[in-house]
Design a protein around this motif. Structure first.
Motif, short mmCIF file in Angstrom:
data_model
loop_
_atom_site.label_atom_id
_atom_site.label_comp_id
_atom_site.label_asym_id
_atom_site.label_seq_id
_atom_site.Cartn_x
_atom_site.Cartn_y
_atom_site.Cartn_z
N ILE A 65 28.47 -30.51 16.64
CA ILE A 65 27.30 -31.37 16.85
C ILE A 65 27.74 -32.82 17.02
CG2 ILE A 65 26.88 -31.63 14.36
CD1 ILE A 65 24.23 -31.51 17.21
N ALA A 66 28.80 -33.24 16.32
CA ALA A 66 29.29 -34.62 16.46
C ALA A 66 29.82 -34.86 17.86
CB ALA A 66 30.37 -34.89 15.42
N ARG A 67 30.60 -33.93 18.38
CA ARG A 67 31.16 -34.09 19.71
C ARG A 67 30.07 -34.08 20.77
NH1 ARG A 67 36.51 -30.12 19.44
NH2 ARG A 67 37.77 -31.46 18.07
N LEU A 104 33.11 -36.70 4.30
CA LEU A 104 32.40 -36.56 5.57
C LEU A 104 32.33 -37.91 6.27
CD1 LEU A 104 30.84 -34.75 7.52
CD2 LEU A 104 28.76 -35.24 6.20
N ALA A 105 32.11 -38.96 5.50
CA ALA A 105 32.12 -40.31 6.09
C ALA A 105 33.49 -40.63 6.68
CB ALA A 105 31.73 -41.34 5.04
N PHE A 106 34.55 -40.27 5.97
CA PHE A 106 35.90 -40.51 6.49
C PHE A 106 36.10 -39.78 7.82
CE2 PHE A 106 37.47 -40.75 1.81
CZ PHE A 106 36.88 -42.01 1.68
N ARG A 107 35.59 -38.56 7.89
CA ARG A 107 35.76 -37.76 9.11
C ARG A 107 35.02 -38.40 10.29
NH1 ARG A 107 34.94 -31.18 9.58
NH2 ARG A 107 35.99 -30.96 11.60
N ALA A 108 33.82 -38.92 10.02
CA ALA A 108 33.07 -39.58 11.09
C ALA A 108 33.76 -40.86 11.55
CB ALA A 108 31.65 -39.89 10.61
N ILE A 109 34.35 -41.59 10.62
CA ILE A 109 35.10 -42.80 10.97
C ILE A 109 36.27 -42.42 11.87
CG2 ILE A 109 36.56 -44.65 10.05
CD1 ILE A 109 34.70 -44.53 7.50
N ASP A 110 36.99 -41.38 11.49
CA ASP A 110 38.13 -40.93 12.29
C ASP A 110 37.70 -40.45 13.67
OD1 ASP A 110 39.86 -41.47 10.19
OD2 ASP A 110 39.88 -39.40 9.45
N PHE A 115 32.81 -42.81 15.19
CA PHE A 115 31.40 -43.17 15.03
C PHE A 115 31.28 -44.68 14.88
CE2 PHE A 115 30.60 -38.90 15.00
CZ PHE A 115 29.40 -38.49 14.44
N GLY A 116 30.18 -45.24 15.41
CA GLY A 116 29.97 -46.67 15.30
C GLY A 116 29.58 -47.11 13.91
N SER A 117 29.05 -46.19 13.12
CA SER A 117 28.66 -46.52 11.75
C SER A 117 28.51 -45.24 10.95
CB SER A 117 27.34 -47.32 11.72
OG SER A 117 26.34 -46.66 12.47
N VAL A 118 28.66 -45.39 9.64
CA VAL A 118 28.46 -44.28 8.71
C VAL A 118 27.66 -44.80 7.53
CG1 VAL A 118 30.60 -43.10 9.36
CG2 VAL A 118 30.60 -44.68 7.42
N TYR A 139 38.21 -47.64 3.81
CA TYR A 139 38.71 -46.65 4.77
C TYR A 139 38.38 -47.08 6.20
CZ TYR A 139 39.98 -42.04 6.59
OH TYR A 139 40.59 -41.01 7.27
N ALA A 140 37.20 -47.69 6.36
CA ALA A 140 36.78 -48.12 7.71
C ALA A 140 37.44 -49.42 8.14
CB ALA A 140 35.26 -48.28 7.73
N HIS A 141 38.12 -50.09 7.23
CA HIS A 141 38.75 -51.37 7.56
C HIS A 141 39.75 -51.18 8.71
CE1 HIS A 141 40.13 -55.45 6.94
NE2 HIS A 141 41.38 -55.03 6.95
N GLY A 142 39.68 -52.08 9.67
CA GLY A 142 40.57 -51.98 10.82
C GLY A 142 40.00 -51.16 11.96
N THR A 143 38.85 -50.53 11.74
CA THR A 143 38.16 -49.81 12.81
C THR A 143 36.91 -50.61 13.18
OG1 THR A 143 36.62 -48.49 11.46
CG2 THR A 143 38.89 -47.68 11.68
N ASP A 144 36.17 -50.13 14.16
CA ASP A 144 34.92 -50.78 14.55
C ASP A 144 33.72 -50.11 13.89
OD1 ASP A 144 33.50 -52.76 15.92
OD2 ASP A 144 32.99 -51.40 17.56
N THR A 145 33.99 -49.32 12.83
CA THR A 145 32.92 -48.58 12.17
C THR A 145 32.28 -49.41 11.07
OG1 THR A 145 34.10 -46.51 12.56
CG2 THR A 145 32.32 -46.46 10.96
#
Length: 280
Positions: free
Chosen positions: A63-65, A90-96, A99-102, A124-130
């Motif tokens: 569903i995410a893809r 699950l939030a970590f997985r979405a960041i990886d 996803f634009g936000s979690v 965990y999201a640091h350094g990403t655009d999440t």
């Protein structure tokens, strides 16, 4: 068009003093309907799946893809968001997954535990655009009793944002999840107080139980991201019921699901346009 970051859409909505629609995806057809609404209205939208949606499909990836692909192919500005993840993994997985936000939802825990786990997700999201969203002041109705009396404290909200570094904050102001009647009265003075106390966009959960008039006033008081799920699900299901009642011989599910998808898209477009008209 490439997927738009949630941060970009939120910043633009705040600058324009407008509301930003964030609509829940249940399955492929709801995602298609929401994106069609954004394209028809030429307005941005956030597509979001929840932890419950992932559980329904039995796996995060399919569903995410699908949601990411629909957003990627759209001509509208579409961001993707993970809603109500009570499991930080699950939030970590979405960041990886890009996803634009979690949203990590630790609102059922103590304040200290909510801060601790939310901070882990932010780190965990640091350094990403999440961007990371959190909830302070438990909004009822999601696998728990409806409790419109719960309220977020503005001073505590400011402290929470400072301690966690979240990019947006869902607050309890009188709405409740999964309401099928739009009768909730949100606390406009409290919204304004929290908005003055924190430096991040505010999010309204349980918006399905809030009337158009109250939503407009809430946005003017300081709400930015407006989450809608149950109301759109009701529109989708209601149209399918009407179609099947009038066409009892139909066995091709595409025909009645298409009717539901069309109705959902029309209502999603109406809401996007309502939120866009709310500027002071």
């Amino acid at each position: 068009m490439t997927i738009t970051s949630t941060r970009e859409l939120l910043d633009a909505a705040v600058a324009r003093q407008r509301g930003l629609g964030a609509f829940n995806v249940i399955h492929l057809e709801t995602a298609e309907a929401i994106v069609e609404a954004a394209e028809s209205s030429e307005l941005p939208v956030i597509l979001q799946i929840s932890q419950n949606c992932v559980a329904y499909h039995g796996n995060f990836s399919p569903i995410a893809r699908a949601m990411l692909a629909i957003a990627e192919e759209s001509t509208a500005k579409v961001a993707v968001h993970l809603d109500h993840a009570e499991d930080p993994n699950l939030a970590f997985r979405a960041i990886d997954s890009g996803f634009g936000s979690v949203m990590y939802d630790g609102s059922a825990h103590s304040y200290a535990q909510n801060v601790e786990t939310t901070r882990r997700v932010v780190e965990y999201a640091h350094g990403t655009d999440t961007l990371v969203e959190a909830e302070l002041g438990e909004v009822g109705g999601k696998n728990k009793p409806h409790d419109p009396g719960v309220r977020t404290d503005p001073a505590e909200a400011a402290e929470f944002v400072r301690e966690t570094g979240v990019g947006s904050l869902a607050i309890a102001v009188g709405s409740s999840h999964a309401m099928t009647e739009r009768v909730a009265a949100i606390d406009l003075e409290l919204i304004a107080s929290v908005n003055a106390a924190v430096r991040v966009p505010l999010v309204l959960h349980g918006s399905s139980g809030v009337s158009d008039e109250q939503l407009v006033l809430g946005i003017r008081a300081g709400l930015t991201k407006i989450n809608v799920s149950t109301h759109l699900n009701a529109v989708f299901t209601g149209e399918i019921r009407r179609y099947l009642a009038g066409n009892p011989e139909v066995v091709d599910s595409r025909r009645y699901i298409a009717a539901g998808r069309k109705a959902l898209s029309a209502e999603a477009q109406r809401l996007l346009e309502l939120f866009e008209r709310t500027g002071k």
